[in-house]
Design a protein around this motif. Sequence first.
Motif, PDB file in Angstrom:
ATOM      1  N   VAL A 235     -11.075  47.167   9.821  1.00 31.39           N
ATOM      2  CA  VAL A 235     -11.344  48.268  10.744  1.00 31.39           C
ATOM      3  C   VAL A 235     -11.104  47.815  12.181  1.00 31.39           C
ATOM      4  O   VAL A 235     -11.493  46.711  12.566  1.00 31.39           O
ATOM      5  N   ILE A 236     -10.472  48.697  12.949  1.00 30.12           N
ATOM      6  CA  ILE A 236     -10.313  48.477  14.393  1.00 30.12           C
ATOM      7  C   ILE A 236     -11.210  49.474  15.113  1.00 30.12           C
ATOM      8  O   ILE A 236     -11.038  50.684  14.978  1.00 30.12           O
ATOM      9  N   GLY A 237     -12.186  48.962  15.848  1.00 28.23           N
ATOM     10  CA  GLY A 237     -13.069  49.823  16.630  1.00 28.23           C
ATOM     11  C   GLY A 237     -12.467  50.110  17.978  1.00 28.23           C
ATOM     12  O   GLY A 237     -12.104  49.183  18.714  1.00 28.23           O
ATOM     13  N   ILE A 238     -12.345  51.386  18.340  1.00 24.94           N
ATOM     14  CA  ILE A 238     -11.725  51.777  19.600  1.00 24.94           C
ATOM     15  C   ILE A 238     -12.365  53.074  20.078  1.00 24.94           C
ATOM     16  O   ILE A 238     -12.789  53.909  19.271  1.00 24.94           O
ATOM     17  N   LYS A 239     -12.462  53.235  21.384  1.00 26.61           N
ATOM     18  CA  LYS A 239     -13.081  54.442  21.924  1.00 26.61           C
ATOM     19  C   LYS A 239     -12.162  55.653  21.778  1.00 26.61           C
ATOM     20  O   LYS A 239     -10.941  55.544  21.945  1.00 26.61           O
ATOM     21  N   LYS A 240     -12.779  56.813  21.491  1.00 20.14           N
ATOM     22  CA  LYS A 240     -12.023  58.057  21.310  1.00 20.14           C
ATOM     23  C   LYS A 240     -11.169  58.404  22.525  1.00 20.14           C
ATOM     24  O   LYS A 240     -10.105  59.016  22.398  1.00 20.14           O
ATOM     25  N   LYS A 241     -11.641  58.014  23.710  1.00 20.99           N
ATOM     26  CA  LYS A 241     -10.944  58.393  24.943  1.00 20.99           C
ATOM     27  C   LYS A 241      -9.561  57.763  25.057  1.00 20.99           C
ATOM     28  O   LYS A 241      -8.688  58.275  25.773  1.00 20.99           O
ATOM     29  N   ASN A 242      -9.308  56.664  24.365  1.00 24.65           N
ATOM     30  CA  ASN A 242      -8.040  55.942  24.486  1.00 24.65           C
ATOM     31  C   ASN A 242      -6.984  56.548  23.558  1.00 24.65           C
ATOM     32  O   ASN A 242      -6.483  55.903  22.639  1.00 24.65           O
ATOM     33  N   THR A 243      -6.661  57.799  23.827  1.00 29.49           N
ATOM     34  CA  THR A 243      -5.767  58.550  22.943  1.00 29.49           C
ATOM     35  C   THR A 243      -4.365  57.964  22.876  1.00 29.49           C
ATOM     36  O   THR A 243      -3.717  58.016  21.827  1.00 29.49           O
ATOM     37  N   ASP A 244      -3.882  57.390  23.991  1.00 27.60           N
ATOM     38  CA  ASP A 244      -2.533  56.809  23.979  1.00 27.60           C
ATOM     39  C   ASP A 244      -2.491  55.584  23.073  1.00 27.60           C
ATOM     40  O   ASP A 244      -1.552  55.407  22.284  1.00 27.60           O
ATOM     41  N   THR A 245      -3.521  54.751  23.143  1.00 30.63           N
ATOM     42  CA  THR A 245      -3.579  53.572  22.278  1.00 30.63           C
ATOM     43  C   THR A 245      -3.740  53.982  20.818  1.00 30.63           C
ATOM     44  O   THR A 245      -3.086  53.421  19.918  1.00 30.63           O
ATOM     45  N   ILE A 246      -4.582  54.964  20.566  1.00 29.58           N
ATOM     46  CA  ILE A 246      -4.820  55.435  19.194  1.00 29.58           C
ATOM     47  C   ILE A 246      -3.523  55.931  18.568  1.00 29.58           C
ATOM     48  O   ILE A 246      -3.215  55.628  17.413  1.00 29.58           O
ATOM     49  N   ALA A 247      -2.733  56.684  19.337  1.00 28.54           N
ATOM     50  CA  ALA A 247      -1.466  57.211  18.817  1.00 28.54           C
ATOM     51  C   ALA A 247      -0.517  56.075  18.441  1.00 28.54           C
ATOM     52  O   ALA A 247       0.162  56.131  17.399  1.00 28.54           O
ATOM     53  N   ILE A 248      -0.453  55.041  19.261  1.00 25.66           N
ATOM     54  CA  ILE A 248       0.425  53.896  18.986  1.00 25.66           C
ATOM     55  C   ILE A 248      -0.026  53.170  17.727  1.00 25.66           C
ATOM     56  O   ILE A 248       0.788  52.814  16.857  1.00 25.66           O
ATOM     57  N   LEU A 249      -1.321  52.949  17.597  1.00 23.82           N
ATOM     58  CA  LEU A 249      -1.839  52.254  16.416  1.00 23.82           C
ATOM     59  C   LEU A 249      -1.598  53.055  15.144  1.00 23.82           C
ATOM     60  O   LEU A 249      -1.179  52.513  14.114  1.00 23.82           O
ATOM     61  N   GLN A 250      -1.844  54.359  15.213  1.00 22.51           N
ATOM     62  CA  GLN A 250      -1.702  55.204  14.020  1.00 22.51           C
ATOM     63  C   GLN A 250      -0.258  55.279  13.537  1.00 22.51           C
ATOM     64  O   GLN A 250      -0.007  55.463  12.341  1.00 22.51           O
ATOM     65  N   ALA A 251       0.678  55.112  14.451  1.00 21.87           N
ATOM     66  CA  ALA A 251       2.093  55.241  14.084  1.00 21.87           C
ATOM     67  C   ALA A 251       2.534  54.175  13.095  1.00 21.87           C
ATOM     68  O   ALA A 251       3.428  54.427  12.267  1.00 21.87           O
ATOM     69  N   THR A 252       1.933  52.990  13.148  1.00 30.44           N
ATOM     70  CA  THR A 252       2.365  51.904  12.262  1.00 30.44           C
ATOM     71  C   THR A 252       1.189  51.262  11.520  1.00 30.44           C
ATOM     72  O   THR A 252       1.338  50.176  10.969  1.00 30.44           O
ATOM     73  N   LEU A 253       0.058  51.923  11.479  1.00 29.42           N
ATOM     74  CA  LEU A 253      -1.144  51.347  10.878  1.00 29.42           C
ATOM     75  C   LEU A 253      -0.941  51.100   9.379  1.00 29.42           C
ATOM     76  O   LEU A 253      -0.635  52.030   8.627  1.00 29.42           O
TER      77      LEU A 253
END
Length: 456
Positions: A76-94
């Motif tokens: 699991v990677i814990g990350i704040k909801k507000k960091n939408t740009d980072t979340i999108a990058i991670l989800q693309a290749t998770l």
Amino acid sequence: MDPLLKQVQDGGVIGAGGAGFPTYVKLDCQVDLVLANGAECEPLLYKDQVLMQRWADELFGGMLLAMKQVGASRGVIGIKKKNTDTIAILQATLPESLELFLMEDVYPAGDEVEMVYEVTGKRIPSGGLPKEIGVMVNNIESFVNLFRASKGIPVTETMVTVHGEVVRPYTAWLPVGISYQQAIDLAGGITCDDFVVVEGGPMMGSVTEDLTQPVTKISSGLLVIPRESRIARFKMRSEEDMLRIGKSACDQCSLCTSMCPRGLLGYPIQPHLAMRGLQASGENHLSYTLAAQACSGCNLCTMWACPEGLDPSRVCGITKRDLRDSNQLLSPQQLQAQTVDVHPLREYRGVPTKRLTRRLELSEYALKKAQFIQFDELLQANRQQNRVQPVSITQVRIPLSQHIGKPAAVVVKVGDSVKKGQLIGKADAEALSVSVHASIDGKVTAVNNVVVIERN
């Protein structure tokens, strides 16, 4: 030693922040969950976001290696909801075997104990370790460095955010061993006359005026702030003055305890009783001071909760030091016996980061994000701005001890030529220890507790 653990020890991988606990030791366990801490809840810091956005594949690779090593079925990677740009990058290749856990934008969401509870619903035993409930936690940079160590690439640089009273805030990979002064000069210089530097984040970091200190593997932030700022005034108050003021002014309102994140989780920490201990003696004194032992040092009681401008967090830290020196600390079993249920209002007492940033008088700085820039580009920009005397990295000073445990044993001597990545300090195989490597090409000009390397 297991081959991967040996690679990680020889590669010099430690926790990239805090006390710098050697990563190979964390990997020597069997747990169900590997957790990457990407909450980054200290205001102004941006290094974890940069690492997740630009080195996601290496983060994933390090986590998958760790999961295989410890037998974990979940990553699991814990990350704040507000960091939408980072979340999108991670989800693309998770990878399918990894998942994101989205957190609220509160402080201290990045505290290990807080994050483990949020993700698992379990509490780390008071005075215990995450592995006791089947969890291994590391920060983002450590997982990146773990992956690189598995490829034979040692730690020679660290990701640092430089912010505050500087011309151009930035986040960059900096060579281990350059000075604070050089790192700040690469930000275009300082924009106020009377300043101090916070090492780390504004909440848990410490203040220094010595800009000759070297950047180390655990460096995460260098924040330049005015000497008269609220943060500097609190952190630079002498121990004598702080204790004297606390003894005379604390009215036992208990707001520090009401807002304590660890206390809200049920751990036996009551900062107001530690403050009361300043006024007590005898048997009562010990009972009050023991209420400080479970303090995490998050500093929320001092910088947010206390209406009198006192410093309960530092009182707790000093109290723990004194208890340790007098061999009066409670055992983990005794602490656990005092642990109570999670407070029913805990979820409503999280401190929003934006409000905390305003309280810390950092809102103006927060308007300007410390974007990532390549180190070579930093040097080039500095040359263009300072044509007369640009920053030139001609020397590094690399400590042989940058972590908890025994220092590395020096394996070079004055006059030796070394290359970036070359071993200069070897880990002690019989102790808690990791290796240290050259961060630039050059010649060794001094060897003591610090190895000095100068470019040829």
